[in-house]
Design an enzyme around this catalytic site. Structure first.
Site, PDB file in Angstrom:
ATOM      1  CG  ASP A  16      -1.785   1.138   1.422  1.00 39.90           C
ATOM      2  OD1 ASP A  16      -1.611   2.154   0.710  1.00 39.90           O
ATOM      3  OD2 ASP A  16      -2.682   1.054   2.271  1.00 39.90           O
ATOM      4  CB  ILE A  17       1.388   3.984  -2.432  1.00 38.43           C
ATOM      5  CG1 ILE A  17       2.581   4.899  -2.731  1.00 38.43           C
ATOM      6  CG2 ILE A  17       0.075   4.747  -2.456  1.00 38.43           C
ATOM      7  CD1 ILE A  17       2.731   5.253  -4.170  1.00 38.43           C
ATOM      8  CB  VAL A  39      -3.590   5.512  -5.765  1.00 37.84           C
ATOM      9  CG1 VAL A  39      -2.457   6.256  -5.082  1.00 37.84           C
ATOM     10  CG2 VAL A  39      -3.095   4.185  -6.297  1.00 37.84           C
ATOM     11  CG  ASP A  40      -7.146  10.854  -5.986  1.00 36.40           C
ATOM     12  OD1 ASP A  40      -6.577  11.491  -5.093  1.00 36.40           O
ATOM     13  OD2 ASP A  40      -7.715  11.377  -6.961  1.00 36.40           O
ATOM     14  CB  SER A 123      -2.855   5.328 -16.441  1.00 33.65           C
ATOM     15  OG  SER A 123      -2.938   6.738 -16.541  1.00 33.65           O
ATOM     16  CB  THR A 124      -2.554   0.141 -14.485  1.00 33.23           C
ATOM     17  OG1 THR A 124      -2.114   0.303 -13.133  1.00 33.23           O
ATOM     18  CG2 THR A 124      -1.432   0.480 -15.440  1.00 33.23           C
ATOM     19  N   GLY A 125      -5.635   1.421 -13.172  1.00 31.12           N
ATOM     20  CA  GLY A 125      -6.835   1.024 -12.437  1.00 31.12           C
ATOM     21  C   GLY A 125      -8.055   1.571 -13.142  1.00 31.12           C
ATOM     22  CE1 TYR A 127      -9.206   8.497 -14.786  1.00 27.23           C
ATOM     23  CE2 TYR A 127      -6.978   9.313 -14.990  1.00 27.23           C
ATOM     24  CZ  TYR A 127      -8.294   9.520 -14.647  1.00 27.23           C
ATOM     25  OH  TYR A 127      -8.704  10.745 -14.179  1.00 27.23           O
TER      26      TYR A 127
HETATM   27  N1  AR6 Z   1      -1.416   1.559  -2.997  1.00 32.45           N
HETATM   28  C1  AR6 Z   1      -0.835   1.219  -4.162  1.00 32.45           C
HETATM   29  N2  AR6 Z   1      -1.526   0.937  -5.285  1.00 32.45           N
HETATM   30  C2  AR6 Z   1      -2.881   1.013  -5.227  1.00 32.45           C
HETATM   31  C3  AR6 Z   1      -3.580   1.371  -4.046  1.00 32.45           C
HETATM   32  C4  AR6 Z   1      -2.789   1.659  -2.889  1.00 32.45           C
HETATM   33  N3  AR6 Z   1      -3.333   1.998  -1.720  1.00 32.45           N
HETATM   34  N4  AR6 Z   1      -4.913   1.363  -4.320  1.00 32.45           N
HETATM   35  C5  AR6 Z   1      -5.054   1.008  -5.617  1.00 32.45           C
HETATM   36  N5  AR6 Z   1      -3.828   0.778  -6.173  1.00 32.45           N
HETATM   37  P1  AR6 Z   1      -6.165   3.876  -9.726  1.00 32.45           P
HETATM   38  P2  AR6 Z   1      -5.754   5.381 -12.252  1.00 32.45           P
HETATM   39  C6  AR6 Z   1      -3.478   0.388  -7.564  1.00 32.45           C
HETATM   40  O1  AR6 Z   1      -7.557   3.544 -10.129  1.00 32.45           O
HETATM   41  O2  AR6 Z   1      -5.980   4.193 -13.075  1.00 32.45           O
HETATM   42  C7  AR6 Z   1      -9.175   7.759  -9.139  1.00 32.45           C
HETATM   43  O3  AR6 Z   1     -10.541   7.805  -8.899  1.00 32.45           O
HETATM   44  C8  AR6 Z   1      -4.579  -0.146  -8.436  1.00 32.45           C
HETATM   45  O4  AR6 Z   1      -4.749  -1.527  -8.192  1.00 32.45           O
HETATM   46  O5  AR6 Z   1      -5.928   4.324  -8.327  1.00 32.45           O
HETATM   47  O6  AR6 Z   1      -4.593   6.282 -12.590  1.00 32.45           O
HETATM   48  C9  AR6 Z   1      -8.575   9.126  -9.422  1.00 32.45           C
HETATM   49  O7  AR6 Z   1      -9.271  10.158  -8.749  1.00 32.45           O
HETATM   50  C10 AR6 Z   1      -4.024   0.131  -9.837  1.00 32.45           C
HETATM   51  O8  AR6 Z   1      -3.086  -0.890 -10.215  1.00 32.45           O
HETATM   52  O9  AR6 Z   1      -5.541   5.054 -10.660  1.00 32.45           O
HETATM   53  C11 AR6 Z   1      -8.735   9.258 -10.907  1.00 32.45           C
HETATM   54  O10 AR6 Z   1      -9.998   9.764 -11.266  1.00 32.45           O
HETATM   55  C12 AR6 Z   1      -3.214   1.410  -9.663  1.00 32.45           C
HETATM   56  O11 AR6 Z   1      -3.052   1.563  -8.252  1.00 32.45           O
HETATM   57  C13 AR6 Z   1      -8.580   7.840 -11.407  1.00 32.45           C
HETATM   58  O12 AR6 Z   1      -8.938   7.001 -10.312  1.00 32.45           O
HETATM   59  C14 AR6 Z   1      -3.867   2.657 -10.231  1.00 32.45           C
HETATM   60  O13 AR6 Z   1      -5.264   2.590 -10.046  1.00 32.45           O
HETATM   61  C15 AR6 Z   1      -7.144   7.527 -11.762  1.00 32.45           C
HETATM   62  O14 AR6 Z   1      -7.088   6.226 -12.296  1.00 32.45           O
END
Ligand code: AR6
Length: 184
Positions: A16-17, A39-40, A123-125, A127
Site C-alpha cells: 500500500d503506497i 490510490v487517490d 493509469s492502470t486502475g 483509467y
Molecule cells: N497503494 C498502491 N496501489 C494502489 C492502491 C494503494 N493503496 N490502491 C489502488 N492501487 P487507480 P488510475 C493500484 O484507479 O488508473 C481515481 O478515482 C490499483 O490496483 O488508483 O490512474 C482518481 O481520482 C491500480 O493498479 O488510478 C482518478 O480519477 C493502480 O493503483 C482515477 O482514479 C492505479 O489505479 C485515476 O485512475
C-alpha cells in the site's frame, strides 16, 4: 526485486503506497485534483483534509503533468499528484502522456532536491491502461531519469496486486539486462 541504475536504486514493492517511507509519494490523480477512488482515495484518507485544501487551491493539473502538495499526516514530505491518461485504445497519445506523467513527477521531486520517491502504477486502475505496456513505460522512464543528474537516489514502485507486481518485474528484468544494471 531491485535494480541498480547508475548507482541509484529502483525497487519493486508489493503493498500500500500510503505506508511508504519515501520523501515524495505519488498520487494517481485526475486533472481536476478532485479526489476519487483507488490510490487517490487511499492517499486523501490517510493524509487528511489538508491535502484536498491544497488541491482546491491549485484548481487542477493537466493530463501528463504532476503537481505537488503537502503530504498532510503521511510520513512523506510531499504528495505529487500525477495525472495519467485515460486509456481509449492507444491512438490518443496515451503512451506519451503516461511517460510525461512519470517524468514530470520525477522532475518535481528533483526540483525540490528530494532523495526518494514512491510511485503507484499510474493509469492502470480506473483509467484502464494495459498493465504490461504501462509497466514498460514506467520502468524505462524512471531508468532514464536515474541515468542523468538527479537528487533522487531511490525510486520505488509500490504495487497493489500480484498481477501488477508481475508486470513490473517482467519490465524491470528486461531492462536490467543492460550493462550498468544488476538484479538482486
Ligand atoms: N497503494 C498502491 N496501489 C494502489 C492502491 C494503494 N493503496 N490502491 C489502488 N492501487 P487507480 P488510475 C493500484 O484507479 O488508473 C481515481 O478515482 C490499483 O490496483 O488508483 O490512474 C482518481 O481520482 C491500480 O493498479 O488510478 C482518478 O480519477 C493502480 O493503483 C482515477 O482514479 C492505479 O489505479 C485515476 O485512475
Amino acid at each position: 526485486m531491485q535494480a541498480l541504475i547508475s548507482g541509484k536504486t529502483l525497487e519493486l514493492v508489493l503493498g500500500d503506497i500510503t505506508t511508504q517511507e519515501a520523501d515524495a509519494i505519488v498520487n494517481a490523480a485526475n486533472s481536476g485534483l478532485r479526489g476519487g477512488g483507488g490510490v487517490d482515495g487511499a492517499i486523501h484518507r490517510a493524509g487528511g483534509p489538508e491535502i484536498m485544501r491544497e488541491c482546491r487551491r491549485l484548481g487542477g493539473c493537466p493530463t501528463g503533468s504532476a503537481c505537488a502538495t503537502t503530504a498532510g499526516r503521511l510520513k512523506a514530505r510531499i504528495v505529487i499528484h500525477a495525472v495519467g491518461p485515460i486509456w481509449s485504445g492507444g491512438g490518443a497519445g496515451e503512451a506519451a502522456l503516461l511517460e510525461s506523467a512519470y517524468r514530470r513527477s520525477l522532475e518535481v521531486a528533483a526540483g525540490k532536491s528530494l532523495a526518494s520517491i514512491a510511485f503507484p502504477s499510474l493509469s492502470t486502475g480506473a483509467y484502464r491502461y494495459p498493465l504490461e505496456d504501462a509497466a514498460r513505460i514506467a520502468v524505462v522512464t524512471v531508468a532514464s531519469h536515474l541515468k542523468g543528474e538527479t537528487s533522487i537516489n531511490k525510486v520505488s514502485f509500490v504495487l497493489f496486486s500480484d498481477s501488477a507486481f508481475a508486470a513490473f518485474s517482467h519490465a524491470l528484468s528486461r531492462h536490467a539486462g543492460q550493462k550498468d544494471s544488476q538484479n538482486e
